[in-house]
Design an enzyme around this catalytic site. Structure first.
Site, mmCIF file in Angstrom:
data_model
loop_
_atom_site.group_PDB
_atom_site.id
_atom_site.type_symbol
_atom_site.label_atom_id
_atom_site.label_comp_id
_atom_site.label_asym_id
_atom_site.label_seq_id
_atom_site.Cartn_x
_atom_site.Cartn_y
_atom_site.Cartn_z
ATOM 1 N N SER A 123 44.631 33.104 43.552
ATOM 2 C CA SER A 123 45.178 34.341 42.989
ATOM 3 C C SER A 123 46.121 34.962 43.997
ATOM 4 O O SER A 123 46.000 34.728 45.212
ATOM 5 C CB SER A 123 44.049 35.327 42.678
ATOM 6 O OG SER A 123 44.558 36.625 42.408
ATOM 7 N N TYR A 183 36.509 39.760 45.401
ATOM 8 C CA TYR A 183 37.333 38.829 44.626
ATOM 9 C C TYR A 183 38.445 38.265 45.507
ATOM 10 O O TYR A 183 38.691 37.056 45.534
ATOM 11 C CB TYR A 183 37.924 39.561 43.418
ATOM 12 C CG TYR A 183 38.850 38.726 42.563
ATOM 13 C CD1 TYR A 183 38.331 37.855 41.598
ATOM 14 C CD2 TYR A 183 40.232 38.808 42.690
ATOM 15 C CE1 TYR A 183 39.172 37.088 40.808
ATOM 16 C CE2 TYR A 183 41.082 38.049 41.907
ATOM 17 C CZ TYR A 183 40.546 37.190 40.962
ATOM 18 O OH TYR A 183 41.385 36.427 40.182
ATOM 19 N N LYS A 242 39.182 34.298 46.677
ATOM 20 C CA LYS A 242 40.456 33.637 46.388
ATOM 21 C C LYS A 242 41.184 33.240 47.675
ATOM 22 O O LYS A 242 41.893 32.224 47.707
ATOM 23 C CB LYS A 242 41.329 34.536 45.519
ATOM 24 C CG LYS A 242 40.761 34.776 44.120
ATOM 25 C CD LYS A 242 40.623 33.485 43.335
ATOM 26 C CE LYS A 242 40.173 33.697 41.911
ATOM 27 N NZ LYS A 242 40.127 32.445 41.128
ATOM 28 N N TYR A 252 43.254 46.963 31.533
ATOM 29 C CA TYR A 252 44.415 47.809 31.819
ATOM 30 C C TYR A 252 45.035 48.330 30.526
ATOM 31 O O TYR A 252 45.181 47.586 29.557
ATOM 32 C CB TYR A 252 45.473 47.036 32.605
ATOM 33 C CG TYR A 252 45.003 46.531 33.940
ATOM 34 C CD1 TYR A 252 44.677 47.406 34.971
ATOM 35 C CD2 TYR A 252 44.887 45.162 34.179
ATOM 36 C CE1 TYR A 252 44.252 46.945 36.198
ATOM 37 C CE2 TYR A 252 44.458 44.680 35.408
ATOM 38 C CZ TYR A 252 44.141 45.582 36.413
ATOM 39 O OH TYR A 252 43.716 45.113 37.622
#
Length: 243
Positions: free
Chosen positions: A138, A151, A155, A192
């Site tokens: 990511s 997170y 990644k 979002y």
């Protein structure tokens, strides 16, 4: 005919990757864990493209289940040419609010799963002196994200793992690369609102949020013969965000 294993392929980027490989003549091992109904839908789409598909339910953070998945793939298709480590989850929030369970879940699903899957597939690839491993990281693994600390750590760990494994497997003619997606229109973006999405798009050089197809085509390239001299690299597919 070549065979690809795609983890976390029941929806979103994983499903798109699986279909992209099917369009290009691959047998597809479609891994899923919980979303069986969606996995079946994707498998039917793949079959409609004329490709062979093997549905494989497995928790890819569990070594025993991964070993069984790889063995079944070899028994059915004869070989595994490509592994796409895509399975992953996102849990947002301040680090001080993260529970031990959430931290462990993120690390196991996002990072441990990729290590375990690569280990089992590499055993087969080394014997054949051929293979491609593509890990999905990511943009947050590259630059880090506030409220995405764990997170981001998982990644970023994938990137370090990719570079190290590329060195380890290079002499066996196995390439190992990573793709680092930016903002991509998937279920992870549903949290979002429209205003936030527009803001993200405006901050991106190309002025739009990416599509799963953008990632799928990048993964397919890294798995192709055209990328045979590319290894240990992180391909950012983020529309030019943060350059």
């Amino acid at each position: 005919m070549k065979t690809v294993i795609v983890t976390g392929a029941s929806r979103g980027i994983g499903a798109c990757i699986a279909k992209e490989f099917a369009k290009n003549g691959y047998n597809v091992v479609l891994n899923y864990f919980k979303s069986e109904e969606k996995a079946i839908e994707v498998s039917k789409e793949i079959e409609s493209l004329g490709a062979r598909v093997l549905l494989s339910k497995a928790d890819v953070s569990d070594p025993a289940q991964v070993q069984a998945m790889v063995e079944e793939a070899i028994n059915v298709f004869g070989n595994v040419d490509v592994l796409v480590n895509n399975a992953g989850i996102s849990i947002s929030g301040l680090l001080i609010d993260m529970t031990n369970e959430q931290i462990q879940n993120l690390v196991s699903t996002n990072l441990v799963s990729q290590i375990v899957c690569a280990r089992e597939v590499a055993k087969h690839m080394i014997g054949r002196q051929s293979g491609r491993i593509v890990n999905v990281s990511s943009i947050w693994g590259v630059v880090g994200g506030s409220n995405e600390t764990v997170y981001s750590a998982t990644k970023a760990g994938i990137i370090g793992f990719t570079k190290a494994l590329a060195k380890e497997l290079g002499l066996s003619n196995i390439t190992v690369n990573a793709v680092a997606p930016g903002a991509i229109e998937t279920d992870m973006m549903k949290c979002y609102d429209a205003e936030t999405k527009n803001q993200i798009a405006e901050e991106t050089t190309l002025g739009r949020i990416g599509k799963p197809e953008d990632i799928a085509k990048a993964v397919l390239f890294l798995a192709s013969d055209d990328a045979s001299y590319i290894t240990g690299q992180v391909l950012r597919v983020d529309g030019g965000w943060n350059i």
